[in-house]
Design a protein around this motif. Structure first.
Motif, PDB file in Angstrom:
ATOM      1  N   LEU A  75     -91.045 -64.372  27.699  1.00  0.00           N
ATOM      2  CA  LEU A  75     -92.418 -64.357  27.266  1.00  0.00           C
ATOM      3  C   LEU A  75     -92.906 -63.524  26.098  1.00  0.00           C
ATOM      4  CD1 LEU A  75     -95.245 -65.456  27.869  1.00  0.00           C
ATOM      5  CD2 LEU A  75     -95.637 -64.052  29.067  1.00  0.00           C
ATOM      6  N   ASN A  76     -93.502 -63.275  25.132  1.00  0.00           N
ATOM      7  CA  ASN A  76     -93.658 -62.403  24.184  1.00  0.00           C
ATOM      8  C   ASN A  76     -95.205 -62.055  24.197  1.00  0.00           C
ATOM      9  OD1 ASN A  76     -90.659 -62.776  23.443  1.00  0.00           O
ATOM     10  ND2 ASN A  76     -91.198 -64.004  21.723  1.00  0.00           N
ATOM     11  N   ALA A  77     -95.291 -61.111  23.349  1.00  0.00           N
ATOM     12  CA  ALA A  77     -96.486 -60.624  23.319  1.00  0.00           C
ATOM     13  C   ALA A  77     -97.626 -61.579  22.032  1.00  0.00           C
ATOM     14  CB  ALA A  77     -96.844 -59.416  22.558  1.00  0.00           C
ATOM     15  N   GLY A  78     -98.963 -62.025  22.389  1.00  0.00           N
ATOM     16  CA  GLY A  78     -99.357 -63.166  20.835  1.00  0.00           C
ATOM     17  C   GLY A  78     -98.486 -64.344  21.657  1.00  0.00           C
ATOM     18  N   ASP A  79     -97.594 -64.758  22.491  1.00  0.00           N
ATOM     19  CA  ASP A  79     -97.771 -66.719  23.437  1.00  0.00           C
ATOM     20  C   ASP A  79     -99.052 -66.756  23.832  1.00  0.00           C
ATOM     21  OD1 ASP A  79     -95.313 -66.373  22.005  1.00  0.00           O
ATOM     22  OD2 ASP A  79     -94.195 -66.234  23.947  1.00  0.00           O
ATOM     23  N   HIS A  80     -98.898 -68.353  23.842  1.00  0.00           N
ATOM     24  CA  HIS A  80    -100.082 -68.502  25.074  1.00  0.00           C
ATOM     25  C   HIS A  80     -99.156 -69.516  25.845  1.00  0.00           C
ATOM     26  CE1 HIS A  80    -102.561 -68.835  20.735  1.00  0.00           C
ATOM     27  NE2 HIS A  80    -103.314 -68.032  21.810  1.00  0.00           N
ATOM     28  N   VAL A  81     -99.892 -69.296  27.171  1.00  0.00           N
ATOM     29  CA  VAL A  81     -99.521 -69.740  28.361  1.00  0.00           C
ATOM     30  C   VAL A  81    -100.486 -70.629  28.632  1.00  0.00           C
ATOM     31  CG1 VAL A  81     -98.808 -69.213  30.657  1.00  0.00           C
ATOM     32  CG2 VAL A  81     -97.856 -67.960  28.467  1.00  0.00           C
ATOM     33  N   ALA A  82     -99.821 -71.925  29.052  1.00  0.00           N
ATOM     34  CA  ALA A  82    -101.140 -72.913  29.443  1.00  0.00           C
ATOM     35  C   ALA A  82    -101.365 -72.812  31.389  1.00  0.00           C
ATOM     36  CB  ALA A  82    -100.503 -74.394  29.412  1.00  0.00           C
ATOM     37  N   ILE A  83    -102.100 -72.654  31.590  1.00  0.00           N
ATOM     38  CA  ILE A  83    -102.514 -72.830  33.026  1.00  0.00           C
ATOM     39  C   ILE A  83    -102.675 -74.254  33.507  1.00  0.00           C
ATOM     40  CG2 ILE A  83    -103.486 -71.791  34.793  1.00  0.00           C
ATOM     41  CD1 ILE A  83    -102.509 -69.520  33.590  1.00  0.00           C
ATOM     42  N   ILE A  84    -102.519 -75.360  33.935  1.00  0.00           N
ATOM     43  CA  ILE A  84    -102.619 -76.491  34.595  1.00  0.00           C
ATOM     44  C   ILE A  84    -102.780 -76.523  35.854  1.00  0.00           C
ATOM     45  CG2 ILE A  84    -103.501 -78.845  33.577  1.00  0.00           C
ATOM     46  CD1 ILE A  84    -100.935 -77.667  32.360  1.00  0.00           C
ATOM     47  N   GLY A  85    -103.941 -76.569  36.554  1.00  0.00           N
ATOM     48  CA  GLY A  85    -104.379 -76.512  38.663  1.00  0.00           C
ATOM     49  C   GLY A  85    -105.618 -76.163  38.983  1.00  0.00           C
ATOM     50  N   ARG A  86    -106.104 -76.197  39.832  1.00  0.00           N
ATOM     51  CA  ARG A  86    -106.727 -76.592  40.762  1.00  0.00           C
ATOM     52  C   ARG A  86    -107.362 -74.940  41.241  1.00  0.00           C
ATOM     53  NH1 ARG A  86    -107.612 -78.469  46.068  1.00  0.00           N
ATOM     54  NH2 ARG A  86    -105.143 -77.736  45.893  1.00  0.00           N
ATOM     55  N   ASN A  87    -108.336 -74.238  41.609  1.00  0.00           N
ATOM     56  CA  ASN A  87    -108.091 -73.191  41.494  1.00  0.00           C
ATOM     57  C   ASN A  87    -107.271 -72.017  42.651  1.00  0.00           C
ATOM     58  OD1 ASN A  87    -110.644 -75.011  40.895  1.00  0.00           O
ATOM     59  ND2 ASN A  87    -111.500 -73.086  40.567  1.00  0.00           N
ATOM     60  N   ARG A  88    -106.724 -71.697  42.624  1.00  0.00           N
ATOM     61  CA  ARG A  88    -105.738 -71.335  42.942  1.00  0.00           C
ATOM     62  C   ARG A  88    -105.324 -69.482  43.173  1.00  0.00           C
ATOM     63  NH1 ARG A  88    -104.414 -74.671  47.200  1.00  0.00           N
ATOM     64  NH2 ARG A  88    -106.668 -74.694  47.121  1.00  0.00           N
ATOM     65  N   PRO A  89    -105.869 -68.794  44.011  1.00  0.00           N
ATOM     66  CA  PRO A  89    -105.674 -67.442  43.738  1.00  0.00           C
ATOM     67  C   PRO A  89    -103.863 -67.126  42.781  1.00  0.00           C
ATOM     68  CG  PRO A  89    -106.185 -67.327  45.901  1.00  0.00           C
ATOM     69  CD  PRO A  89    -105.753 -69.096  45.663  1.00  0.00           C
ATOM     70  N   GLN A  90    -103.174 -67.565  42.946  1.00  0.00           N
ATOM     71  CA  GLN A  90    -101.750 -66.972  42.218  1.00  0.00           C
ATOM     72  C   GLN A  90    -101.818 -67.679  40.680  1.00  0.00           C
ATOM     73  OE1 GLN A  90    -102.399 -68.882  45.244  1.00  0.00           O
ATOM     74  NE2 GLN A  90    -100.694 -69.228  46.453  1.00  0.00           N
ATOM     75  N   LEU A  91    -102.644 -68.912  40.697  1.00  0.00           N
ATOM     76  CA  LEU A  91    -102.726 -69.223  38.766  1.00  0.00           C
ATOM     77  C   LEU A  91    -103.926 -68.127  38.092  1.00  0.00           C
ATOM     78  CD1 LEU A  91    -103.015 -72.813  39.466  1.00  0.00           C
ATOM     79  CD2 LEU A  91    -101.244 -71.732  38.737  1.00  0.00           C
ATOM     80  N   TYR A  92    -104.637 -67.842  39.689  1.00  0.00           N
ATOM     81  CA  TYR A  92    -105.893 -66.372  38.864  1.00  0.00           C
ATOM     82  C   TYR A  92    -104.749 -64.957  38.275  1.00  0.00           C
ATOM     83  CZ  TYR A  92    -110.463 -69.017  39.772  1.00  0.00           C
ATOM     84  OH  TYR A  92    -110.946 -69.836  40.067  1.00  0.00           O
ATOM     85  N   MET A  93    -103.958 -64.739  39.584  1.00  0.00           N
ATOM     86  CA  MET A  93    -103.297 -63.350  39.503  1.00  0.00           C
ATOM     87  C   MET A  93    -102.142 -63.642  37.586  1.00  0.00           C
ATOM     88  SD  MET A  93    -102.664 -61.842  42.916  1.00  0.00           S
ATOM     89  CE  MET A  93    -102.770 -64.064  43.805  1.00  0.00           C
ATOM     90  N   ALA A  94    -102.199 -64.815  37.720  1.00  0.00           N
ATOM     91  CA  ALA A  94    -100.792 -65.680  36.842  1.00  0.00           C
ATOM     92  C   ALA A  94    -101.563 -64.852  35.911  1.00  0.00           C
ATOM     93  CB  ALA A  94    -100.585 -66.851  37.143  1.00  0.00           C
ATOM     94  N   MET A  95    -102.958 -65.773  35.355  1.00  0.00           N
ATOM     95  CA  MET A  95    -103.256 -65.595  34.479  1.00  0.00           C
ATOM     96  C   MET A  95    -103.374 -63.768  33.638  1.00  0.00           C
ATOM     97  SD  MET A  95    -107.023 -67.861  33.125  1.00  0.00           S
ATOM     98  CE  MET A  95    -107.825 -67.902  35.057  1.00  0.00           C
ATOM     99  N   VAL A  96    -103.357 -62.645  34.794  1.00  0.00           N
ATOM    100  CA  VAL A  96    -103.653 -61.353  34.356  1.00  0.00           C
ATOM    101  C   VAL A  96    -102.489 -60.652  34.426  1.00  0.00           C
ATOM    102  CG1 VAL A  96    -105.241 -59.338  35.261  1.00  0.00           C
ATOM    103  CG2 VAL A  96    -105.913 -60.937  36.455  1.00  0.00           C
TER     104      VAL A  96
END
Lengths: 653, 273
Positions: free
Chosen positions: A62-83
Motif C-alpha cells: 500500500l502506498n501513500a495516497g492510495d484509495h482503499v475501499a471498505i465494504i461491510g457492516r459496522n465492525r470494530p475491525q473495519l473502523y480500526m482498518a480505516m485508521v
C-alpha cells in the motif's frame, strides 16, 4: 476557525488514537457482540491493532495516497482498518454494503481503489464479479473467512493474517515516517454522496474538516469519554463517520457495533447508549411498534399507558426545556416515570440517552413530542456530507419539531435571494474527487457552499427552517408555489403511509403516489379480519383506499391553511403496487425519493393520474436482492380526493 | 460410476469425496403385508451430498428411518464405517454420529432457539445429573463449552436475532433452520435431512440450499437428504437415488438420473415408444 485551533496531538486520526491510548488506555474503545457475548477492545488494544494492520498493509504494497475501499457492516475491525489506512498515508473510502455490484463498480473505478477491505464472502463475491472492469484493483482483504476457504488466494487475504504479517515485519520506521508526514490538511476520508440526481460524487474531507467539526459539535453537547454510541447506520454515510469516528476519537467514547442488522433493537437495549442518532424513519417505526403492542395489551396496562402518556405530553417537554411546572404535575410525572416511562424507555433501549438526534427528513410533530414527553432529549440537526454533517443543530432547551436549530459553533449561514440556504464552516469539504466543475458549482471562492435546500431563518429565534429541496420547489400551472416535500411530509406523518411522492410542477393540479407501510397496514388488516395474500393485494384493498382517502383529505385541509401553498392540495392519488426501493433505483441508499426516476419509471401511472381515468394497468420491473430482475403486473385504482376551495386567493398570488 | 469402495475422487467444484461410509445392502422393510422398501442397496460416500428422491409414498422417509435406526428392516444389512450394524436404538445411533431433521418439524415449541439447539448437544454431555442439577465445576465448564459450540452454529446459520425467541413463534422457514441447527449441534458425521425445503418459498429454499452446501463445505459433513424440489436436488447433490413404490429405479449423478427412462416414467407417467 482554522486547523491551528487543534492541539498538536489531535491533528490526525492516528495521533488522536495515540492520545486516547495514553489518556485512557484501559477504557473500552470498541464493542461488538459476537457469539452472544459483547467483546471489547480498549483504546490500548485498538492502537496496537491499528499499528500491526498498517504495517501489514505496507507489506502488501500500500502506498501513500492510495484509495482503499471498505465494504461491510459496522465492525470494530473495519473502523480500526480505516485508521490503519490513514496511518499509511492512504485514504479510506467506505462504500454502502448493500449496494449491488454494478453500483460498486462505478465508485471503485472512479476512486481507483488498489485495495479493497471487505467484510465477508458476500462482499468479496461482488468485488470479484466486477474485477475485470477494475484494472487498478490489486488486493482484496476480508474479515470473515466463512465460505472463502477455497477461493484463489493469490490476491485475496484474510485481515487477521495481514495483521500477523505486519506484526512480524520491520515496517515500523516506514509507518512512523508516513504517519508523521500527515497533518490537519491531509485527506481524512472520501465519502460518496448517494446522489438524488446523477452519478455519486466523491467528497474529499480533510482531517481538519472532520476533527474540527467533531470538536465543535461534541463540545456543543458536552460529549465526553464516558458516553457510548451504537454504530448501526451505514459506514459509508458521513453521519456514521462523524459520530463513530470523529466524535468518538475526539471525545474518546466507546463505539458499540450490533451483532447483525436484525438484532439492532436487542443490542440497543443491552448497550443503552447515552448518545444516539437515528433517522425519523426509525423513530416512526419504533412508535408504530409501541402503539401496535399497546393495542394487544390488557386493559389495565392500556389505561395506565394512555393516562400517563397524556400527563407526559403536558409535562415532559416542559421539564426537558427547563421550564417550571406545578408540583402536582411534577409528582404525576415522577409516578408515571416509575410505572410507564421508565419501563418503556428501557424496552426501547433509550433509558440512558442523554443526547439524541434525528435528521435527514422532517419528523412528524406527534412522533417528536412522544419521545420528548418520555424525557428523551431528542433533537434535530441539519447537515450534509459536504459540511462534514453539522450545519445547524438544536441547543438544549430550544427544541422544536418544525425547525432544525441554530448554526453549529463555527458555522456561518446566509440565505440567498431565491431562498436557498448557503453555509461556510471549518467542515466545508475540500473538493469533489476528479470533478472540478461540480466543486466550482457548489463551493464559491469565499468558501460558501450551496445546500440545494430552500429555507429561511426565523426572525425572533434565529432558528433555521427548511421548506424543501430548492430545485424541487417549482410553480404550478396556475403560478402558485409547489413544494412537494412539504405535502409529502404531512402525508408520511400517518403511520399507514410509508412513502409519498407528490407531482404538480408545471401542471394544473397536484397528484400523489402513495406506499402503504406494510407493518402498520398489515397489523390493521389482521385485527380487522381482512385477508390478503400479498403486498400488492393489501395495497389495492378497498378499505385501505378508503383509509388513505381520509388521510389525503385531512392533509388537504391542513395544506389549505397555508396561504402560500394551498395550491398543493392533492386532487388525485394512487396507491402503488410495490414498495419504492433503493435496489430499483427509486430511492437513494439513504432512503430519499428520486423524483425524476420515479416519474420516468411510472410514466403510465402518472399520465393516468392526469387524464381522468379510473384505473390503470401497468407492468413494473423489479430487482431482487441478488441483482436478478423480474416484473410485476397490476391494475391500480385511481381515486379523487376532496380539496378545500380557497376561493380567489390563488388567482391573486 | 464404477469406483472402488475405498477410493476417493474429486468433484468438478474441487471437493474431495471419500470412501464409502454407509452402505445399505438388500434392505427390505415390511409393515404387516405392506412392503415399504423392496430389496434396496446403495451407498453413501464420505463428504458427499446424497439425495433420495421419489414420488409420494415411494418409501423415502422409511429409508431415512432405517438409516437412523428407528425402523429395523426385516431383511438386509446396514454397514456403517466398515462394520455391520447390529439392531440398536436411535439414541445409540445418534452417539455414533448420525443426526437428522424431520419432515414435520419436531422442535420443543415452548423453548427458545438457543435451548432447542442446546438439546442437540445431549450426546456430548458427560457430567452426571447431580452435578448438572447443582451446577458444580465440571457441569458448568461443560455447559460453557457446549454453549460456545451452539453460538458458533447460531452465527453460522445467521439466526442471532431469534436466539431468545420461543420457536413456536417463528415462521416455518426459520423453524426449519433451527432444526438444522439442532442436528448440527451433535457434530454429526452423517446428517440426514427429511425434506428440508418442504413448504418454503423460493428465497427460503435458496437460503437453505446455501446452508446445506456450507455445512458440507465447512465441516465436511456427509449429508443424505430427501427432497421433492427437483431443481434443488439436481443443483446441490452429488449423487441421487430414485425410489418408486419401495423399489430403487435409478442411482447416479444428477445428469444420469435426469436421463433415466424409468425415472422419467415415474415422475411424468408418460409411456415411451
Amino acid at each position: 476557525m482554522t486547523a491551528h485551533d487543534l492541539p498538536g496531538d489531535a491533528t490526525t486520526f492516528p495521533r488522536l488514537l495515540a492520545r486516547n491510548a495514553a489518556r485512557h488506555g484501559d477504557q473500552p474503545a470498541y464493542r461488538v457482540k459476537e457469539f452472544g457475548i459483547w467483546q471489547s477492545w480498549t483504546w490500548g488494544e485498538a492502537a496496537d491493532e491499528v499499528n500491526v494492520l498498517a504495517k501489514g498493509l505496507i507489506g502488501l504494497g500500500l502506498n501513500a495516497g492510495d484509495h482503499v475501499a471498505i465494504i461491510g457492516r459496522n465492525r470494530p475491525q473495519l473502523y480500526m482498518a480505516m485508521v490503519s489506512i490513514q496511518s499509511c498515508g492512504a485514504v479510506p473510502v467506505p462504500l454502502y454494503q448493500d449496494a449491488v455490484a454494478e453500483e460498486m463498480a462505478y465508485v471503485l473505478d472512479h476512486c481507483g481503489a488498489r485495495f479493497v477491505i471487505a467484510e465477508d464472502q458476500e462482499q468479496v463475491d461482488k468485488v470479484l464479479e466486477i474485477n475485470d472492469r477494475l484494472p487498478g484493483l490489486e488486493q482484496i482483504l476480508y474479515l470473515d473467512p466463512r465460505g472463502l476457504r477455497k477461493y484463489d488466494h493469490t490476491h485475496l487475504h484474510k485481515l487477521e493474517e495481514v495483521a500477523a504479517a505486519g506484526r512480524a515485519s520491520d515496517n515500523e520506521a516506514d509507518l512512523k515516517r508516513r504517519s508523521d508526514a500527515l497533518d490537519a490538511d491531509s485527506t481524512c476520508v472520501m465519502l460518496y454522496t448517494s446522489g438524488t440526481t446523477g452519478r455519486p460524487k466523491g467528497v474529499v474531507l480533510s482531517n481538519a474538516n472532520i476533527i474540527l467539526t467533531a470538536k465543535n459539535s461534541a463540545d456543543f453537547d458536552h460529549l465526553n469519554a464516558g458516553d457510548s454510541v451504537l454504530a448501526y447506520l451505514p459506514m459509508a454515510w458521513v453521519g456514521d463517520f462523524i459520530f463513530s469516528m470523529g466524535q468518538a476519537y475526539w471525545a474518546g467514547f466507546c463505539v458499540a457495533c450490533p451483532e447483525s442488522e436484525h438484532t439492532m433493537q436487542a443490542d440497543l437495549r443491552e448497550i443503552g447508549p447515552t448518545y444516539f442518532f437515528a433517522p425519523p424513519r426509525f423513530f416512526e417505526g419504533l412508535l408504530t411498534n409501541v402503539m401496535i403492542r399497546m393495542e394487544d395489551a390488557g386493559w389495565l396496562k392500556k389505561r395506565l399507558f394512555h393516562h400517563y402518556m397524556a400527563v407526559a405530553k403536558r409535562v415532559g417537554p416542559a421539564l426537558l426545556d427547563g421550564q417550571s411546572v406545578s408540583t402536582g404535575d411534577k409528582l404525576a410525572y415522577k409516578l408515571g416515570g416509575l410505572l410507564v416511562y421508565g419501563p418503556l424507555k428501557n424496552t426501547l433501549g433509550l433509558s440512558r440517552v442523554r443526547v439524541g438526534y434525528t435528521a435527514g427528513e422532517a419528523i412528524g410533530p406527534e412522533i417528536f413530542d412522544f419521545y420528548r414527553a418520555l424525557g428523551i432529549n431528542l433533537k434535530q440537526l441539519y447537515g450534509q456530507t459536504e459540511a462534514s454533517v453539522f450545519i445547524t443543530q438544536q441547543p438544549d432547551g430550544q427544541v422544536r419539531a418544525d425547525t432544525v436549530g441554530t448554526p453549529t459553533p463555527g458555522v456561518e449561514i446566509r440565505i440567498s435571494d431565491n431562498g436557498e440556504v448557503f453555509y461556510r464552516s471549518p467542515g466545508v469539504f475540500v473538493e469533489y474527487y476528479k470533478n472540478a466543475d461540480s466543486t466550482a458549482d457548489t463551493k464559491d471562492a469565499e468558501g460558501w457552499v450551496a445546500t440545494g435546500d430552500a429555507g429561511f431563518i426565523e426572525a425572533d429565534t434565529g432558528h433555521l427552517k427548511i421548506i424543501d429541496r430548492a430545485k424541487d420547489v417549482g410553480k404550478l400551472a396556475s403560478g402558485g408555489m409547489f413544494a412537494p416535500k412539504y405535502v409529502e411530509n404531512k402525508l408520511k406523518f400517518y403511520p399507514n403511509i410509508l412513502e409519498a411522492v407528490v407531482f404538480g410542477a408545471g401542471r394544473d393540479m397536484c397528484t400523489a403516489f402513495l406506499n402503504i407501510d406494510l407493518m402498520a397496514v398489515g397489523n390493521w388488516a389482521e385485527r380487522n379480519n381482512i385477508a390478503y395474500a400479498s403486498y400488492q393485494e393489501l395495497a389495492a384493498h378497498a378499505e385501505v383506499y378508503a383509509t388513505f382517502q381520509k388521510h389525503v383529505e385531512e392533509v388537504n385541509e391542513s395544506v389549505a391553511q397555508d396561504q402560500m401553498l394551498s395550491g398543493c392540495q392533492i386532487h388525485r392519488f394512487v396507491i402503488l403496487h410495490k414498495q419504492l426501493d433503493a435496489d430499483d433505483g427509486e430511492l437513494t441508499r439513504t432512503q430519499k425519493v428520486r423524483r425524476r426516476i420515479i416519474e420516468e419509471k411510472y410514466a403510465d401511472i402518472l399520465a393516468a393520474l392526469y387524464d381522468g381515468s379510473e384505473t390503470i394497468s401497468t407492468e413494473t420491473e423489479v430487482t431482487y436482492e441478488d441483482g436478478r430482475k423480474g416484473a410485476i403486473k397490476a391494475t391500480l385504482e385511481i381515486r379523487d380526493a376532496k380539496v378545500v376551495e380557497t376561493g380567489g386567493r390563488m388567482a391573486a398570488e | 460410476m464404477s469406483l472402488d469402495q475405498t477410493e476417493s475422487y474429486q468433484t468438478p467444484d474441487g471437493r474431495t469425496i471419500g470412501p464409502v461410509v454407509m452402505e445399505m445392502r438388500n434392505i427390505t422393510l415390511r409393515f404387516g403385508g405392506v412392503v415399504a422398501i423392496k430389496d434396496i442397496s446403495f451407498d453413501i460416500r464420505e463428504g458427499e451430498i446424497r439425495a433420495i428422491i421419489g414420488p409420494n409414498g415411494a418409501g423415502k422417509s422409511s429409508m431415512l428411518n432405517v438409516i437412523n435406526g428407528f425402523y429395523h428392516p426385516q431383511e438386509g444389512e446396514v454397514w456403517f464405517r466398515g462394520q455391520k450394524r447390529k439392531p440398536m436404538k436411535p439414541h445409540a445411533i445418534a452417539h455414533q454420529g448420525i443426526a437428522r431433521t424431520f419432515q414435520n418439524i419436531a422442535l420443543f415449541r415452548g423453548m427458545t432457539t438457543l435451548d432447542n439447539i442446546m438439546t442437540g448437544r445431549f450426546t456430548k454431555m458427560r457430567a452426571p445429573w447431580w452435578q448438572q442439577a447443582f451446577w458444580t465445576g465440571p457441569a458448568e465448564r461443560e455447559e460453557v463449552a457446549n454453549r460456545e459450540v451452539v453460538e458458533k452454529i447460531i452465527d453460522f446459520l445467521e439466526i442471532q436475532a431469534i436466539r431468545k425467541t420461543p420457536v413456536g413463534r417463528l415462521p416455518y422457514g426459520l423453524q426449519k433452520r433451527v432444526e438444522l441447527g439442532r442436528a448440527l449441534a451433535a457434530e454429526p458425521k452423517l446428517l440426514l435431512l427429511d425434506e428440508p425445503m418442504a413448504g418454503m418459498n423460493v428465497e427460503e429454499k435458496e437460503d437453505m440450499s446455501r446452508f446445506i452446501l456450507d455445512v458440507n463445505d465447512e465441516f465436511g459433513t456427509t449429508i443424505a437428504l430427501i427432497e421433492h424440489d427437483m431443481g434443488v436436488v439436481m443443483d446441490i447433490s452429488d449423487r441421487v437415488v430414485v425410489m418408486d413404490y419401495g423399489a430403487k429405479i435409478g442411482d447416479g449423478t444428477p445428469d444420469e438420473v435426469r436421463n433415466n427412462a424409468a425415472v422419467i416414467d415415474a415422475y411424468l407417467g408418460v409411456a415411451h415408444d
